[in-house]
Enzyme design. Structure first.
Site, PDB file in Angstrom:
ATOM      1  N   GLU A  40      -7.138   1.854   1.149  1.00 41.02           N
ATOM      2  CA  GLU A  40      -6.329   1.031   2.127  1.00 41.02           C
ATOM      3  C   GLU A  40      -6.459   1.840   3.638  1.00 41.02           C
ATOM      4  O   GLU A  40      -6.695   3.142   3.680  1.00 41.02           O
ATOM      5  CB  GLU A  40      -4.937   1.104   1.680  1.00 41.02           C
ATOM      6  CG  GLU A  40      -3.856   0.406   2.648  1.00 41.02           C
ATOM      7  CD  GLU A  40      -2.585   0.551   2.304  1.00 41.02           C
ATOM      8  OE1 GLU A  40      -1.602  -0.076   2.680  1.00 41.02           O
ATOM      9  OE2 GLU A  40      -2.148   1.545   1.396  1.00 41.02           O
ATOM     10  N   LYS A 111      -2.331  -7.806   0.981  1.00 41.88           N
ATOM     11  CA  LYS A 111      -1.329  -7.089   0.232  1.00 41.88           C
ATOM     12  C   LYS A 111      -0.026  -7.930   0.128  1.00 41.88           C
ATOM     13  O   LYS A 111       0.437  -8.421   1.362  1.00 41.88           O
ATOM     14  CB  LYS A 111      -1.054  -5.650   1.155  1.00 41.88           C
ATOM     15  CG  LYS A 111      -0.006  -4.820   0.376  1.00 41.88           C
ATOM     16  CD  LYS A 111       0.160  -3.615   1.143  1.00 41.88           C
ATOM     17  CE  LYS A 111       1.016  -2.672   0.432  1.00 41.88           C
ATOM     18  NZ  LYS A 111       1.127  -1.383   1.588  1.00 41.88           N
ATOM     19  N   CYS A 147      -1.708  -0.284  -2.593  1.00 41.95           N
ATOM     20  CA  CYS A 147      -0.616   0.796  -2.347  1.00 41.95           C
ATOM     21  C   CYS A 147       0.692   0.452  -3.162  1.00 41.95           C
ATOM     22  O   CYS A 147       0.792   0.518  -4.350  1.00 41.95           O
ATOM     23  CB  CYS A 147      -0.409   1.101  -1.026  1.00 41.95           C
ATOM     24  SG  CYS A 147       0.156   2.483  -0.497  1.00 41.95           S
TER      25      CYS A 147
END
Length: 269
Positions: A40, A111, A147
């Site tokens: 990321e 995301k 994440c």
């Protein structure tokens, strides 16, 4: 299928970060990998403005990644930032995007779960994505996650339902007490939840290079790892930058799902 995880530490300069990406992609190809995963925020490290570098998926940064992937004949998964909404004509947000590009592949994932935790408010500057994304490469289906997504098992199960034999997690994990242990625990848990390989690629720890993080921005702790569908850590890095290789065998996924049929046995409540 041989894959590689590139645990790098990015900075403010997007062009310099591209140079690092190319260097590691060449090393991954030289080591025989068909796919290489970057963290990321490869485009620019957190703790810097994201608005002035966010660009469309057909912009110059993404197209340079495509050129590298095409030249090397390798699939690249990497974190970048794309334009988001601009409510009421104000300053726009961005999207925290994973670009996937290479032979026979060109897709992206935004995301879904934004990191509004541990004193950091990603939602102040980032728009959330809308759902799961999978892609095929090397005869395997891969699911994507970023994440904070790792804390939400349903996304990984959704990827498995779409055929994923491996789940890729690209991260810039925040430092703090117990955070490395949580990263390791969650990667193993998501593998066992879904009987998939988990490819957990994070930004390296800046402290290993003599740089201390400033503020609450999550800038990485390292410990990228490949976890088997049985939850076994097959290979792991420490906090420093490095390149990790692993072989993925679809027969192991098949074996895990025969012995531990959690996907088939689950019930909805």
């Amino acid at each position: 299928m041989k894959i590689a995880l590139a645990q790098i530490i990015t900075g403010r300069e997007a062009e310099r970060n591209l140079e690092v990406l190319e260097e590691y992609a060449r090393q991954a190809k030289g080591g025989g990998a068909e796919l290489v995963v970057f963290p990321e925020a490869t485009m620019r490290a957190f703790g810097n403005s994201l608005h002035d570098i966010a660009e469309p998926l057909d912009g110059p940064w993404a197209n340079r990644v495509r050129s590298i992937a095409a030249e090397l004949g390798i699939v690249i998964v990497t974190g970048m930032f794309t334009p988001g909404s601009a409510p009421d004509g104000g300053r726009g947000k961005v999207r925290n995007t994973l670009l996937v590009t290479g032979p026979g592949v060109d897709t992206s994932y935004d995301k879904v779960h934004l990191f509004d935790a541990f004193g950091f408010l990603e939602s102040d500057t980032v728009d959330a994505g809308s759902g799961p994304v999978t892609f095929d490469a090397g005869g395997l289906t891969f699911g994507l996650a970023t994440c904070y997504d790792i804390r939400f098992p349903s996304l990984f199960t959704a990827n498995a339902d779409r055929g994923a034999a491996a789940n890729i997690i690209c991260a810039s994990w925040g430092a703090g007490p117990g955070k490395v242990d949580q990263w390791k625990l969650l990667a193993r848990a998501r593998a066992v939840d879904t009987t998939t390989y988990v490819l957990a690629c994070g930004q390296g720890d800046p402290a290993t290079q003599g740089t201390e993080p400033h503020g609450a921005a999550p800038t990485g702790v390292g410990h990228s790892a490949v976890v088997s569908p049985f939850g076994e850590v097959l290979s792991e890095l420490d906090g420093a930058p490095g390149l990790l290789f692993a072989d993925l065998d679809p027969a192991v996924v098949k074996e895990a799902r025969a012995k531990l049929p959690v996907l088939a046995n689950r019930r909805e409540f």
